[in-house]
Design a protein around this motif. Structure first.
Motif, mmCIF file in Angstrom:
data_model
loop_
_atom_site.group_PDB
_atom_site.id
_atom_site.type_symbol
_atom_site.label_atom_id
_atom_site.label_comp_id
_atom_site.label_asym_id
_atom_site.label_seq_id
_atom_site.Cartn_x
_atom_site.Cartn_y
_atom_site.Cartn_z
ATOM 1 N N ARG A 39 0.871 -1.188 0.000
ATOM 2 C CA ARG A 39 0.000 0.000 0.000
ATOM 3 C C ARG A 39 0.894 1.219 0.000
ATOM 4 N N ARG A 40 1.092 1.816 -1.185
ATOM 5 C CA ARG A 40 1.999 2.955 -1.277
ATOM 6 C C ARG A 40 1.480 4.164 -0.516
ATOM 7 N N ASP A 41 0.131 4.299 -0.419
ATOM 8 C CA ASP A 41 -0.400 5.447 0.309
ATOM 9 C C ASP A 41 -0.069 5.347 1.792
ATOM 10 N N VAL A 42 -0.121 4.135 2.348
ATOM 11 C CA VAL A 42 0.235 3.951 3.760
ATOM 12 C C VAL A 42 1.717 4.212 3.961
ATOM 13 N N ALA A 43 2.548 3.705 3.060
ATOM 14 C CA ALA A 43 3.986 3.931 3.177
ATOM 15 C C ALA A 43 4.322 5.415 3.095
ATOM 16 N N GLY A 44 3.605 6.150 2.242
ATOM 17 C CA GLY A 44 3.868 7.580 2.137
ATOM 18 C C GLY A 44 3.504 8.342 3.386
ATOM 19 N N GLU A 45 2.447 7.895 4.067
ATOM 20 C CA GLU A 45 2.016 8.580 5.274
ATOM 21 C C GLU A 45 2.787 8.130 6.503
ATOM 22 N N PHE A 46 3.208 6.849 6.510
ATOM 23 C CA PHE A 46 3.898 6.275 7.672
ATOM 24 C C PHE A 46 5.178 5.595 7.194
ATOM 25 N N PRO A 47 6.194 6.364 6.844
ATOM 26 C CA PRO A 47 7.422 5.752 6.308
ATOM 27 C C PRO A 47 8.081 4.793 7.281
ATOM 28 N N GLU A 48 7.860 4.994 8.586
ATOM 29 C CA GLU A 48 8.471 4.102 9.570
ATOM 30 C C GLU A 48 7.847 2.714 9.548
ATOM 31 N N ALA A 49 6.617 2.597 8.999
ATOM 32 C CA ALA A 49 5.935 1.309 8.968
ATOM 33 C C ALA A 49 6.255 0.516 7.711
ATOM 34 N N GLY A 50 6.696 1.181 6.660
ATOM 35 C CA GLY A 50 6.966 0.470 5.423
ATOM 36 C C GLY A 50 5.713 0.302 4.580
ATOM 37 N N PRO A 51 5.859 -0.328 3.419
ATOM 38 C CA PRO A 51 4.764 -0.337 2.445
ATOM 39 C C PRO A 51 3.796 -1.506 2.554
ATOM 40 N N ARG A 52 4.064 -2.542 3.345
ATOM 41 C CA ARG A 52 3.319 -3.789 3.234
ATOM 42 C C ARG A 52 2.340 -3.970 4.392
ATOM 43 N N HIS A 53 1.235 -3.198 4.341
ATOM 44 C CA HIS A 53 0.237 -3.292 5.400
ATOM 45 C C HIS A 53 -1.197 -3.309 4.858
ATOM 46 N N GLY A 54 -1.349 -3.580 3.568
ATOM 47 C CA GLY A 54 -2.689 -3.674 3.001
ATOM 48 C C GLY A 54 -3.218 -5.091 3.060
ATOM 49 N N PHE A 55 -4.531 -5.219 3.002
ATOM 50 C CA PHE A 55 -5.143 -6.545 2.879
ATOM 51 C C PHE A 55 -6.303 -6.461 1.896
ATOM 52 N N ASP A 56 -6.499 -7.543 1.160
ATOM 53 C CA ASP A 56 -7.582 -7.672 0.187
ATOM 54 C C ASP A 56 -7.887 -9.165 0.094
ATOM 55 N N VAL A 57 -8.931 -9.604 0.785
ATOM 56 C CA VAL A 57 -9.189 -11.030 0.976
ATOM 57 C C VAL A 57 -10.631 -11.342 0.622
ATOM 58 N N SER A 58 -10.834 -12.455 -0.099
ATOM 59 C CA SER A 58 -12.170 -12.999 -0.336
ATOM 60 C C SER A 58 -12.256 -14.365 0.325
ATOM 61 N N LEU A 59 -13.395 -14.676 0.914
ATOM 62 C CA LEU A 59 -13.559 -15.935 1.630
ATOM 63 C C LEU A 59 -15.026 -16.346 1.614
ATOM 64 N N PRO A 60 -15.287 -17.655 1.712
ATOM 65 C CA PRO A 60 -16.677 -18.101 1.787
ATOM 66 C C PRO A 60 -17.276 -17.794 3.151
ATOM 67 N N THR A 61 -18.582 -17.547 3.176
ATOM 68 C CA THR A 61 -19.285 -17.291 4.429
ATOM 69 C C THR A 61 -20.619 -18.013 4.415
ATOM 70 N N VAL A 62 -21.060 -18.452 5.583
ATOM 71 C CA VAL A 62 -22.357 -19.113 5.690
ATOM 72 C C VAL A 62 -23.485 -18.097 5.793
ATOM 73 N N LYS A 63 -23.169 -16.836 5.932
ATOM 74 C CA LYS A 63 -24.192 -15.802 6.019
ATOM 75 C C LYS A 63 -24.639 -15.401 4.619
ATOM 76 N N SER A 64 -25.887 -14.975 4.508
ATOM 77 C CA SER A 64 -26.396 -14.506 3.228
ATOM 78 C C SER A 64 -27.357 -13.361 3.479
ATOM 79 N N GLY A 65 -27.792 -12.710 2.378
ATOM 80 C CA GLY A 65 -28.666 -11.553 2.500
ATOM 81 C C GLY A 65 -27.872 -10.319 2.860
ATOM 82 N N ARG A 66 -28.576 -9.278 3.310
ATOM 83 C CA ARG A 66 -27.908 -8.032 3.674
ATOM 84 C C ARG A 66 -27.159 -8.234 4.976
ATOM 85 N N GLN A 67 -25.841 -8.020 4.957
ATOM 86 C CA GLN A 67 -24.995 -8.269 6.108
ATOM 87 C C GLN A 67 -24.100 -7.071 6.388
#
Length: 585
Positions: free
Chosen positions: A418-446
């Motif tokens: 996440r380059r935007d995070v790295a630009g704002e927090f250089p001490e943390a570095g660039p690798r703090h993003g997440f983008d995950v898809s997973l199955p869920t037993v829930k359905s409908g509006r959640q």
């Protein structure tokens, strides 16, 4: 009655700047091509010829109004003196120092507050002002009779900057006992009395209303006003032509529907003589009304009664009355130009402050990329171990602790670039993003909530909650009848490697004569029967054709009636699909 030119006011909240210049959202042709150069912040800035230039460091209490052609140099003050009578399309230019512009690039990172815990009801006096008062001013006004405050979170027709409106400010004020009334001033009616306002388009009213709700939720989330909170749309006074009324009602219904989809409560502010009257005219028609109304009628009466609104609608605790327009009031030595309100309706719940040891981050997105799946995207890191990847926990169905919530531990997935995070927090570095898809037993509006798990010391941090609709992960096809068996092909849409257990139910509904009929009411009554059942277990991505036999009672019923309208119900964990099949002997 509110003056015809307007029914109250709703100001502009200036968004944090991602660059050092924020240009007005007006057509380019409306700005003169001629420019002149002025020095500022160690550089030169090109400004339109003939526009006044104001240096905020020389006049710290100047109101930064974005509804006028002007250039402001500097950072807006927390102690601005703004008039309550301000509304209109953005036209100004604000040039901030480069250090201030960089600090605002990620407005969620250092707010120090989590989202509000749903809405709350308040009854009593309130006020609204063009720019959210500073914490010092709010503390001074603790001696006032007011305990509710209108805050203006966004919209294209906002008119004042909002340097004070942050999630930390919201948390501090709710903790001090103030009740927030978030209001959004977006596109106005085609015949709006506001001549400088951007107007909605009749042919696009529904889409524009939904888009306004989505933007309002993003603005509310950024300042710790979470799901369950109300958001009021400011629809200024307008002429009630048939076409303008129809377009405005379509816009406001879409606003309400989209807010409900996103987990927020809908409110509408408008004049008693236009928007409120038009909404009241839809009572009982099937039109989706807002949850609360804010009636602008400057009659000086501290109550929520109004002649155009039936007494039994929007009650109890679903109304606000703006009973007086802009004027100055002073408490604790602080003067603010305000409108007066009598409140008996929903406001924002309490936000909570976080410690400096807790993780920071934000949930950017929650969606459903496929039936039975949920996707989350955002970023997070722990200030105590800023370069370490962070584990994320999801709760689907609401915040942790809510009934029927399902939890998913995703592991240390906050490790994407996440380059935007790295630009704002250089001490943390660039690798703090997440983008995950997973199955869920829930359905409908959640409601999907994401938590960053603290590494130590500190506590886990709620990154945010967002609403999405998850379709049921099963598909039905090839329905038919073979002898005394109903045929249906079931496809499980969960990913390969997951289990997909379920059952198939056959239900029919028909009417039978009423015994001992005495001439009152209908001669028949409805009866529902289960006429078949079968269990199954598929693997994710698998499909199979099942033949469900009719029960003995079902076969007898089919013989006696000759034809049955049958609901084929396929249920898996989290939801069901239903198809209708007519069967005959």
């Amino acid at each position: 009655m509110t003056p015809a030119r307007r029914s109250g006011f709703l100001p502009l909240l200036l968004l944090p700047l991602l660059a050092f210049v924020a240009l007005a959202l007006t057509p380019v042709s409306s700005v003169s091509a001629a420019t002149r150069t002025v020095p500022f912040d160690g550089r030169t800035v090109e400004v339109p010829q003939g526009w006044p230039v104001y240096r905020l460091d020389r006049d710290p209490q100047m109101c930064v109004r974005m509804d006028r052609r002007a250039v402001y140099l500097g950072t807006p003050s927390a102690q601005q003196r703004c008039p309550a009578e301000a509304i209109g399309q953005r036209q100004a230019i604000l040039v901030e120092p480069r250090s201030a512009a960089r600090a605002s690039a990620l407005p969620f990172a250092r707010q120090g507050a989590t989202a509000s815990a749903g809405g709350s009801v308040f009854t009593g006096l309130g006020f609204d002002a063009c720019s959210a008062p500073s914490s010092r001013s709010m503390a001074a006004w603790a001696s006032s009779p007011y305990r509710a405050v209108g805050v203006y979170i966004g919209g294209v027709n906002r008119a004042c900057s909002q340097p004070n409106l942050t999630s930390s400010w919201v948390a501090a004020q709710t903790e001090a006992g103030w009740h927030m009334i978030p209001t959004y001033v977006g596109l106005q009616a085609p015949t709006s009395a506001c001549s400088s306002c951007a107007k909605l388009t009749s042919s696009q009213a529904t889409a524009q209303g939904a888009a306004a709700a989505i933007d309002a939720v993003e603005e509310a989330s950024a300042v710790a006003m979470g799901p369950g909170s109300p958001i009021y749309f400011d629809m200024e006074a307008y002429s009630q032509t048939s076409s303008a009324t129809a377009a405005t009602l379509a816009f406001l219904e879409a606003w309400t529907q989209e807010l409900h989809q996103l987990g927020y409560s809908s409110g509408v502010y408008s004049s008693s003589g236009s928007g409120i009257e038009d909404l009241a005219g839809q009572i009982g028609t099937g039109y989706e009304l807002p949850d609360a109304i804010w009636i602008a009628n400057w009659n000086g009466q501290q109550n929520t009664a109004d002649s155009v609104v039936p007494a039994n609608v929007w009650t109890p605790h679903q109304r606000i009355h703006q009973y007086r327009g802009g004027h100055n009031e002073s408490y604790g030595g602080v003067s603010i130009n305000i409108d007066n309100n009598y409140v008996d309706g929903p406001t924002v719940g309490t936000a909570t402050l976080t410690s400096g040891d807790d993780p920071v981050g934000y949930l950017d997105l929650a969606s459903s990329p496929a039936p039975g799946q949920v996707r989350v995207r955002g970023w997070a890191f722990d200030p105590n171990l800023p370069t370490e990847p962070l584990a994320i926990r999801l709760s689907v169905g609401g915040k942790i602790g809510a009934p029927n919530v399902v939890l998913y531990d995703l592991g240390a997935v906050a490790s994407r670039s996440r380059r935007d995070v790295a630009g704002e927090f250089p001490e943390a570095g660039p690798r703090h993003g997440f983008d995950v898809s997973l199955p869920t037993v829930k359905s409908g509006r959640q409601r999907v909530c994401a938590y960053a798990l603290d590494l130590d010391p500190g506590e886990d941090r709620l990154l945010g909650c967002k609403g999405t609709t998850v379709p049921v992960a099963v598909h039905l096809s090839q329905l038919g009848m073979s002898g005394n068996r109903v045929r249906v092909r079931v496809t499980c849409l969960w990913p390969t490697g997951t289990e997909c257990p379920g059952q198939i139910l056959l239900r029919t509904r028909f009417r039978v004569p009423v015994a001992h009929y005495r001439g009152r009411g209908p001669r028949t009554r409805p009866v529902s029967r289960l006429i078949g059942r079968s269990a199954f277990n598929l693997g994710g991505g698998g499909a199979k054709t099942f033949r469900v036999p009719l029960t003995t009672g079902g076969r007898a019923l089919l013989r006696s009636r000759g034809w049955l309208k049958t609901h084929v119900v396929v249920a898996i964990p989290g939801g069901r699909r239903v198809a209708v099949l007519g069967i005959k002997r």
